[in-house]
Scaffold this motif. Structure first.
Motif, PDB file in Angstrom:
ATOM      1  N   VAL A 297       9.023  67.469 -28.348  1.00  0.00           N
ATOM      2  CA  VAL A 297       9.969  68.500 -28.756  1.00  0.00           C
ATOM      3  C   VAL A 297       9.379  69.896 -28.545  1.00  0.00           C
ATOM      4  O   VAL A 297      10.080  70.840 -28.193  1.00  0.00           O
ATOM      5  CB  VAL A 297      10.365  68.300 -30.242  1.00  0.00           C
TER       6      VAL A 297
ATOM      7  N   TYR B 164      11.079  61.568 -22.752  1.00  0.00           N
ATOM      8  CA  TYR B 164      12.514  61.294 -22.776  1.00  0.00           C
ATOM      9  C   TYR B 164      12.869  60.186 -21.783  1.00  0.00           C
ATOM     10  O   TYR B 164      13.618  59.277 -22.090  1.00  0.00           O
ATOM     11  CB  TYR B 164      13.311  62.557 -22.442  1.00  0.00           C
TER      12      TYR B 164
ATOM     13  N   LEU C 100      25.368  57.796 -21.355  1.00  0.00           N
ATOM     14  CA  LEU C 100      25.262  57.394 -22.765  1.00  0.00           C
ATOM     15  C   LEU C 100      23.799  57.325 -23.194  1.00  0.00           C
ATOM     16  O   LEU C 100      23.437  57.761 -24.289  1.00  0.00           O
ATOM     17  CB  LEU C 100      25.958  56.045 -22.994  1.00  0.00           C
TER      18      LEU C 100
ATOM     19  N   ARG D 151      21.195  58.988 -21.940  1.00  0.00           N
ATOM     20  CA  ARG D 151      20.653  60.348 -22.056  1.00  0.00           C
ATOM     21  C   ARG D 151      21.140  60.986 -23.365  1.00  0.00           C
ATOM     22  O   ARG D 151      20.384  61.662 -24.065  1.00  0.00           O
ATOM     23  CB  ARG D 151      21.140  61.164 -20.854  1.00  0.00           C
ATOM     24  N   PHE D 152      22.413  60.743 -23.682  1.00  0.00           N
ATOM     25  CA  PHE D 152      22.957  61.312 -24.920  1.00  0.00           C
ATOM     26  C   PHE D 152      22.288  60.705 -26.149  1.00  0.00           C
ATOM     27  O   PHE D 152      21.929  61.419 -27.091  1.00  0.00           O
ATOM     28  CB  PHE D 152      24.475  61.099 -24.987  1.00  0.00           C
TER      29      PHE D 152
ATOM     30  N   ALA E 143      18.814  62.140 -26.626  1.00  0.00           N
ATOM     31  CA  ALA E 143      18.871  63.524 -27.116  1.00  0.00           C
ATOM     32  C   ALA E 143      19.342  63.562 -28.566  1.00  0.00           C
ATOM     33  O   ALA E 143      18.776  64.293 -29.398  1.00  0.00           O
ATOM     34  CB  ALA E 143      19.790  64.355 -26.226  1.00  0.00           C
ATOM     35  N   ALA E 144      20.370  62.783 -28.898  1.00  0.00           N
ATOM     36  CA  ALA E 144      20.892  62.783 -30.271  1.00  0.00           C
ATOM     37  C   ALA E 144      19.825  62.266 -31.239  1.00  0.00           C
ATOM     38  O   ALA E 144      19.623  62.832 -32.313  1.00  0.00           O
ATOM     39  CB  ALA E 144      22.159  61.932 -30.362  1.00  0.00           C
TER      40      ALA E 144
ATOM     41  N   THR F  92      16.625  62.494 -30.860  1.00  0.00           N
ATOM     42  CA  THR F  92      15.642  63.564 -30.974  1.00  0.00           C
ATOM     43  C   THR F  92      16.105  64.622 -31.977  1.00  0.00           C
ATOM     44  O   THR F  92      15.334  65.063 -32.844  1.00  0.00           O
ATOM     45  CB  THR F  92      15.430  64.239 -29.596  1.00  0.00           C
ATOM     46  N   GLY F  93      17.362  65.026 -31.859  1.00  0.00           N
ATOM     47  CA  GLY F  93      17.887  66.063 -32.744  1.00  0.00           C
ATOM     48  C   GLY F  93      17.995  65.594 -34.185  1.00  0.00           C
ATOM     49  O   GLY F  93      17.687  66.338 -35.125  1.00  0.00           O
ATOM     50  N   ILE F  94      18.442  64.348 -34.369  1.00  0.00           N
ATOM     51  CA  ILE F  94      18.580  63.813 -35.724  1.00  0.00           C
ATOM     52  C   ILE F  94      17.204  63.710 -36.373  1.00  0.00           C
ATOM     53  O   ILE F  94      17.012  64.072 -37.540  1.00  0.00           O
ATOM     54  CB  ILE F  94      19.282  62.431 -35.683  1.00  0.00           C
TER      55      ILE F  94
END
Lengths: 208, 208
Positions: A111, A124, A153, A155-156, A159-160, A162-164
């Motif tokens: 990150v 990633y 899907l 990749r999403f 990323a999701a 990672t953010g969560i």
């Protein structure tokens, strides 16, 4: 032999200490001297095992890759549906972040994004590739809509996640991570599960 | 008067320079001396405006809040549907991150998560609150399913945005950020739009 075992134990202690320092202070803010103190290692032993902070970061990421591979192997021989494997793997990765300081540190290094450092970028991709394969399988099994592009899907999801994980770390030091991952599936599954397969959703949310 | 204008210009230059340093090196790795050099400010002028790196980070976050408020005001008087406002705001926030170094730096400071620093935590909340209100409105207008909990969806969107921005920064320095945000809506909208309102999805994806 005993000497070699001691060397391995020292190396592991240094990697764990480096992970804890990276989590607390980031890569840029971590100090090799503080890592040595935390690991109970002498300056000489520290220098013997790791000549630079970059090598410490690489060791953390390498260990995380091993954990990641172990996690994927655990599901490779599973007889669950591919969609159940996908949901279970995300949960298992959340548990790993919550319970293993090295796995969490590797995520935080990813990150932080260092300046043009080739060796810390591909985290990633390490997740996105295998995840995409599981998604393709779930589409083929008819559980996910055939309009889903597996790479998109995957990749999403990476990323999701990672953010969560980042938001959960900031708000609760990961205490609510698994709840938030389950919330993601609650919102996402109704739009990606194939028409006529909606009945699998409650079981998937149980696994999330 | 001219002196005051000069002071404001110097302060703005220092904040922009600090933002660029935070993006490149993180908070822990940024150096006040390098920020002064980058801003073309003297040591005395630097000290006059900002006594510490913490105050610089606060100024970056404060400026980001102003930009965020401006963005929200831009949509407050809009006659678009609440769902269209939600999708458009996420896009506008993506454009802001891509185009404004201070906005991006504030996001990266939030992701870095400092040790128990109260002043840099609430960035997530600053987005989640107003987003939740727009979502409630979209549920009331019948565009989003009435089973959607606005706080849950809002928290998820903020976290997903954070992760997409982080991954996009790592892979392309935000070049693909808007594409990836559109991918998020492609996957998410079919599961959150109310039954019978699916016909609004293509228009929403146009705005994304």
């Amino acid at each position: 032999m005993a000497q070699q075992a001691r060397a391995v134990a020292t190396r592991n202690a240094i990697v764990a200490a480096a992970a804890a320092e990276f989590i607390e202070h980031g890569f840029a803010g971590a100090s090799i001297a503080d890592i040595a103190v935390r690991a109970g290692a002498t300056k000489g032993s520290m220098y013997f095992h790791f000549k630079s902070k970059d090598l410490l970061a690489q060791a953390v990421i390498e260990r995380q890759r091993e954990l990641n591979d172990e996690l994927q192997e655990r599901f490779a021989s599973s007889d669950l549906s591919a969609l159940a494997i996908l949901v279970s793997m995300v949960r298992a990765l959340g548990e790993l972040m919550r319970d293993d300081v090295v796995a969490l540190a590797a995520m935080r290094l990813a990150v932080e994004v260092p300046d043009d450092d080739e060796d810390r970028g591909p985290t990633y991709d390490a997740w996105a590739g295998p995840t995409s394969a599981v998604i393709s399988h779930a589409v083929a099994q008819g559980d996910l809509r055939d309009t889903i592009d597996p790479d998109t899907l995957s990749r999403f999801l990476v990323a999701a996640f990672t953010g969560i994980q980042t938001a959960s770390f900031a708000s609760s030091r990961l205490e609510d991570l698994l709840d938030r991952l389950r919330e993601m599936w609650t919102l996402l599954l109704p739009g990606i599960v194939a028409p006529g397969r909606e009945h699998v959703i409650p079981d998937m949310l149980q696994r999330a």
